[in-house]
Scaffold this motif. Sequence first.
Motif, PDB file in Angstrom:
ATOM      1  N   THR A  54       6.846 -15.950 -45.762  1.00 13.00           N
ATOM      2  CA  THR A  54       7.040 -14.203 -45.671  1.00 13.00           C
ATOM      3  C   THR A  54       6.775 -15.067 -44.110  1.00 13.00           C
ATOM      4  O   THR A  54       5.481 -15.241 -43.805  1.00 13.00           O
ATOM      5  N   VAL A  55       6.778 -13.899 -43.779  1.00 18.60           N
ATOM      6  CA  VAL A  55       7.005 -13.484 -42.366  1.00 18.60           C
ATOM      7  C   VAL A  55       7.314 -11.903 -42.172  1.00 18.60           C
ATOM      8  O   VAL A  55       8.435 -11.453 -42.395  1.00 18.60           O
ATOM      9  N   GLU A  56       6.141 -11.476 -42.093  1.00 17.27           N
ATOM     10  CA  GLU A  56       6.016 -10.087 -41.526  1.00 17.27           C
ATOM     11  C   GLU A  56       5.699  -9.690 -40.659  1.00 17.27           C
ATOM     12  O   GLU A  56       4.901 -10.106 -39.910  1.00 17.27           O
ATOM     13  N   LEU A  57       6.331  -7.782 -40.083  1.00 16.07           N
ATOM     14  CA  LEU A  57       5.764  -7.317 -38.882  1.00 16.07           C
ATOM     15  C   LEU A  57       4.610  -6.530 -38.717  1.00 16.07           C
ATOM     16  O   LEU A  57       4.119  -5.970 -40.138  1.00 16.07           O
ATOM     17  N   HIS A  58       3.151  -6.880 -38.089  1.00 16.10           N
ATOM     18  CA  HIS A  58       1.768  -6.047 -38.927  1.00 16.10           C
ATOM     19  C   HIS A  58       1.364  -5.113 -37.683  1.00 16.10           C
ATOM     20  O   HIS A  58       1.718  -5.814 -36.429  1.00 16.10           O
ATOM     21  N   THR A  59       0.632  -4.581 -37.835  1.00 17.27           N
ATOM     22  CA  THR A  59      -0.197  -4.074 -36.695  1.00 17.27           C
ATOM     23  C   THR A  59      -1.524  -3.869 -37.195  1.00 17.27           C
ATOM     24  O   THR A  59      -1.476  -3.955 -38.585  1.00 17.27           O
ATOM     25  N   HIS A  60      -2.322  -3.203 -36.594  1.00 14.85           N
ATOM     26  CA  HIS A  60      -3.755  -2.856 -37.179  1.00 14.85           C
ATOM     27  C   HIS A  60      -4.749  -1.610 -36.682  1.00 14.85           C
ATOM     28  O   HIS A  60      -4.214  -1.167 -34.983  1.00 14.85           O
ATOM     29  N   ILE A  61      -4.714  -0.622 -37.197  1.00  9.04           N
ATOM     30  CA  ILE A  61      -5.550   0.487 -37.174  1.00  9.04           C
ATOM     31  C   ILE A  61      -7.227   0.190 -36.955  1.00  9.04           C
ATOM     32  O   ILE A  61      -7.317  -0.220 -38.666  1.00  9.04           O
ATOM     33  N   ASN A  62      -7.428   0.414 -35.906  1.00  6.63           N
ATOM     34  CA  ASN A  62      -9.408   0.751 -35.976  1.00  6.63           C
ATOM     35  C   ASN A  62      -9.886   2.219 -36.433  1.00  6.63           C
ATOM     36  O   ASN A  62      -9.739   3.129 -35.989  1.00  6.63           O
ATOM     37  N   ASP A  63      -9.821   2.421 -37.665  1.00  5.80           N
ATOM     38  CA  ASP A  63     -10.200   3.647 -38.049  1.00  5.80           C
ATOM     39  C   ASP A  63     -11.530   3.440 -37.882  1.00  5.80           C
ATOM     40  O   ASP A  63     -12.432   3.080 -39.800  1.00  5.80           O
ATOM     41  N   HIS A  64     -12.416   4.439 -37.330  1.00  3.44           N
ATOM     42  CA  HIS A  64     -13.809   4.433 -37.011  1.00  3.44           C
ATOM     43  C   HIS A  64     -14.699   2.924 -37.595  1.00  3.44           C
ATOM     44  O   HIS A  64     -15.309   2.640 -38.227  1.00  3.44           O
ATOM     45  N   GLY A  65     -14.200   1.121 -37.089  1.00  8.57           N
ATOM     46  CA  GLY A  65     -14.990   0.279 -36.953  1.00  8.57           C
ATOM     47  C   GLY A  65     -14.280  -0.297 -38.249  1.00  8.57           C
ATOM     48  O   GLY A  65     -14.297  -1.470 -38.387  1.00  8.57           O
ATOM     49  N   VAL A  66     -13.315   0.366 -39.498  1.00 11.87           N
ATOM     50  CA  VAL A  66     -12.501  -0.174 -40.508  1.00 11.87           C
ATOM     51  C   VAL A  66     -11.246  -0.543 -39.695  1.00 11.87           C
ATOM     52  O   VAL A  66     -10.268   0.012 -39.459  1.00 11.87           O
ATOM     53  N   MET A  67     -10.993  -1.788 -39.818  1.00 14.13           N
ATOM     54  CA  MET A  67      -9.818  -2.598 -39.377  1.00 14.13           C
ATOM     55  C   MET A  67      -8.994  -2.364 -40.483  1.00 14.13           C
ATOM     56  O   MET A  67      -8.660  -3.577 -41.595  1.00 14.13           O
TER      57      MET A  67
END
Lengths: 158, 212
Positions: free
Chosen positions: A70-83
């Motif tokens: 499986t190949v997916e497009l992802h991003t990360h959101i840094n929510d007060h230190g929680v990735m």
Amino acid sequence: MNRSLIQRALLLIAAFPLYSVAADSALRIDDPYVRLVPPNAPASAAFMVISNSGSTERQLLKAQSPAAKTVELHTHINDHGVMKMRQVPSIAIKANGRTELKPGSYHIMLIDLKQALNEGDSVPLTLSFDDGSTQQITAPVRKIQAAAPAMDHGAMKH
Amino acid sequence: MSRRALWILLCVGLAALLAWLSFAWQPPAGVAALHNAPQRAETPTGGDFTLASADGPVALANYRGKVVLLYFGYTFCPDVCPTSLSTIAQALSMLTAGELERVNSFLISVDPGRDTMAVLKAYAPFFHPNIVGISGTADEVAQVARQYGARYMKQKPDADGRYAVDHSSFTYVIGADGKLAASLPYASPPQHIVDAIRAQLGAAHANQLTRP
């Protein structure tokens, strides 16, 4: 597809790095690479810089690779230190702009790797954009290291 | 209306406003978010714990005199954990052999359901032989995370049963006295980790020396 065929295909593609099917496309892919992960890691990620020299914003809609189930497009959101890693439907590349897929941010997630990746392996990727164009690239597997300053022996206390 | 009645009206009005402020008024979202930020939560104090590794139990109490690095993560993590573990590995490789002997690093898996001891043993030392993967029951891991202020939340599995785990990404530095000395945020450069380790090694050294 049997294994030797995949290997031959890999070799063939590896012989033409950055060969683009849509040579006239306004989109350019630079410095693609896949993160080296431990041999038993189920997932890795591909990173690159996508530049758009056209006057229309483009969207990366899909990525495919024979290296992962499986190949997916992802991003990360840094929510007060929680990735928080989240799948995204598309990644925009602004007109006359560039979008960096990099650690801690946008990435192409390779899930359920079919075989362990070794440093120096080449991973073929097919990227599909919203203008109907596709780009085939190969991303070398690279050990990622943060830029470390050269050892400064003068500063060491003996 | 008499002057007296006006005063009473004013007082009742003020009291009503005060009551409304104290019960109904909510600070704007930004302010509320700040109060929920991890640094405002109860200050994590760290402390001893015992978790399991492939080679037997790991008790922090047995590492007095050593500097210990802790990182909470999981092996399915494709990006953030490998980045942080690579950074820790780089920091460890910048230490002298003598310094490295007095440092122990642990990856605590927040995904004990998938990260078995065997998986952790094959995964963690890949980054640096000094890093040992440890874990425990869900409750044991949650307790250690609470002690150190680490937060994580398993996400909903997809159709194939795969799931991600949101998690905070700090590198915790524990001094030779077993006390939590520093919590380094995600993307701290290796040199910051080296500096934090050396500060603790130096403190331990100073405590042992009786200078003339």
